[in-house]
Design an enzyme around this catalytic site. Sequence first.
Site, short mmCIF file in Angstrom:
data_model
loop_
_atom_site.label_atom_id
_atom_site.label_comp_id
_atom_site.label_asym_id
_atom_site.label_seq_id
_atom_site.Cartn_x
_atom_site.Cartn_y
_atom_site.Cartn_z
N ASP A 1 -1.30 6.55 -11.25
CA ASP A 1 -2.65 6.39 -11.84
C ASP A 1 -3.38 5.52 -10.90
O ASP A 1 -4.43 4.75 -11.04
CB ASP A 1 -2.38 5.37 -13.17
CG ASP A 1 -3.43 5.19 -13.96
OD1 ASP A 1 -4.35 6.06 -14.07
OD2 ASP A 1 -3.48 4.40 -14.83
N LYS B 1 -3.81 11.03 -11.11
CA LYS B 1 -4.97 10.81 -11.42
C LYS B 1 -5.99 11.43 -10.34
O LYS B 1 -5.95 11.02 -9.31
CB LYS B 1 -5.29 9.44 -12.01
CG LYS B 1 -7.01 9.12 -12.29
CD LYS B 1 -6.96 7.83 -13.01
CE LYS B 1 -6.95 6.47 -12.12
NZ LYS B 1 -7.08 5.43 -13.01
N ASP C 1 0.84 -1.08 0.06
CA ASP C 1 0.09 -0.11 -0.14
C ASP C 1 0.84 1.14 0.04
O ASP C 1 1.46 1.66 0.92
CB ASP C 1 -0.96 -0.10 1.24
CG ASP C 1 -1.85 1.11 1.33
OD1 ASP C 1 -1.64 2.16 0.52
OD2 ASP C 1 -2.85 1.11 1.96
N PHE C 2 0.88 2.02 -1.13
CA PHE C 2 1.71 3.34 -1.33
C PHE C 2 1.47 4.12 -0.18
O PHE C 2 2.43 4.94 0.29
CB PHE C 2 1.69 3.98 -2.30
CG PHE C 2 2.10 5.23 -2.67
CD1 PHE C 2 3.58 5.31 -3.01
CD2 PHE C 2 1.49 6.41 -2.31
CE1 PHE C 2 4.17 6.48 -3.17
CE2 PHE C 2 2.04 7.49 -2.39
CZ PHE C 2 3.50 7.69 -2.68
C1 LIG Z 1 -5.81 2.18 -13.10
S1 LIG Z 1 -4.87 0.73 -12.28
C2 LIG Z 1 -3.44 1.40 -12.92
C3 LIG Z 1 -3.02 1.00 -14.24
C4 LIG Z 1 -1.54 1.11 -14.65
N1 LIG Z 1 -1.13 2.46 -14.68
C5 LIG Z 1 -1.33 0.70 -15.90
O1 LIG Z 1 -1.25 1.51 -16.91
O2 LIG Z 1 -0.97 -0.49 -16.12
C6 LIG Z 1 -4.92 1.54 -10.57
C7 LIG Z 1 -3.95 0.81 -9.61
O3 LIG Z 1 -3.98 1.76 -8.50
C8 LIG Z 1 -3.78 0.39 -7.14
N2 LIG Z 1 -3.91 1.22 -6.15
C9 LIG Z 1 -4.88 1.67 -5.74
N3 LIG Z 1 -4.89 2.00 -4.47
C10 LIG Z 1 -3.42 1.89 -3.93
C11 LIG Z 1 -2.52 2.07 -2.86
N4 LIG Z 1 -3.00 2.53 -1.74
N5 LIG Z 1 -1.19 1.63 -3.07
C12 LIG Z 1 -0.86 1.04 -4.08
N6 LIG Z 1 -1.67 0.87 -5.25
C13 LIG Z 1 -2.69 1.19 -5.20
C14 LIG Z 1 -4.65 -0.62 -7.76
O4 LIG Z 1 -4.30 -1.50 -6.94
C15 LIG Z 1 -4.52 -0.71 -9.29
O5 LIG Z 1 -3.73 -1.86 -9.73
#
Ligand SMILES: C[S@@+](CC[C@H](N)C(=O)[O-])C[C@H]1O[C@@H](n2cnc3c(N)ncnc32)[C@H](O)[C@@H]1O
Length: 253
Positions: A156, A196, A131-132
């Site tokens: 993203d 985003k 989790d970032f």
């Molecule tokens: C729209 S997808 C990203 C697509 C990616 N940019 C690509 O082009 O392949 C959004 C991603 O954000 C991740 N995400 C959401 N909250 C997060 C967090 N707190 N920490 C890390 N990743 C997270 C999700 O697991 C998901 O894989």
Amino acid sequence: MNVSTNSVKRFFNTKCYLAKQIPRNLKGKSKSSQEWLMRQLADPYVEKAKMMNLRCRSAFKLIEIDDRFKVLKPGDTVVDCGAAPGSWTQVAVDRTNANRAKESNNTGTVFSIDLLHFHAVPGATVFCGMDFTTTTAQQRLREALAGRQANCVLSDMAPNATGVRMLDQENIMNLCYSVLRFALAISAINAHLVVKLWANGDVSKLEKDLGRFYEHVKRVKPESSRSDSAELFLVAREFKGLERALKASKIEG
Ligand SMILES: C[S@@+](CC[C@H](N)C(=O)[O-])C[C@H]1O[C@@H](n2cnc3c(N)ncnc32)[C@H](O)[C@@H]1O
């Protein structure tokens, strides 16, 4: 990502296969799965992504942003937040030359992180299942950076939608501010940030806050972003550096 003869052949084989499979694919599927499948099959960006060996159509959003704003260049250090399944990472690796594809160019470095597990992207260092927003994840990224400053931070990230609009908005804004705080701490002067968010939230507030730290901030809805999606991107360019930004804020009162 180069469009090789093999990838084009593979693409057309896939197209023929899918054309034959459509009625079979739709059989027994729920209405929403059928709609999703039809949309995927009709989407030119899905086709193009397959042709170019990109993991998903999202890649074109970053390609469009970078073609327009030049946020990535050979030799850059990039952090990609919310990177699974890895198509932005593929673009970042290609544009920074992190895979050393072009010997004459500077070699970049790309770090990618996601909650989910995804396949390694050659040329990038990938942190999966993290989790970032946690201190542990950000500490791991800083250790990996090893004192290097980032030239570009990408996000993203999107939270899982709860369906409660206010809560979803709050969740994505929290992600954006977590990325902004991290970017301020690790970015080089003149670095860029791409985040985003969803258009139905308080875009202006984040835009204003970014403007305190970056010279230029633009709202961008790439053509490849689906028109029925509320997503948009804020592209913040030329980080002023914390010292200068904070001094200016004090003067403005
Ligand atoms: C729209 S997808 C990203 C697509 C990616 N940019 C690509 O082009 O392949 C959004 C991603 O954000 C991740 N995400 C959401 N909250 C997060 C967090 N707190 N920490 C890390 N990743 C997270 C999700 O697991 C998901 O894989």
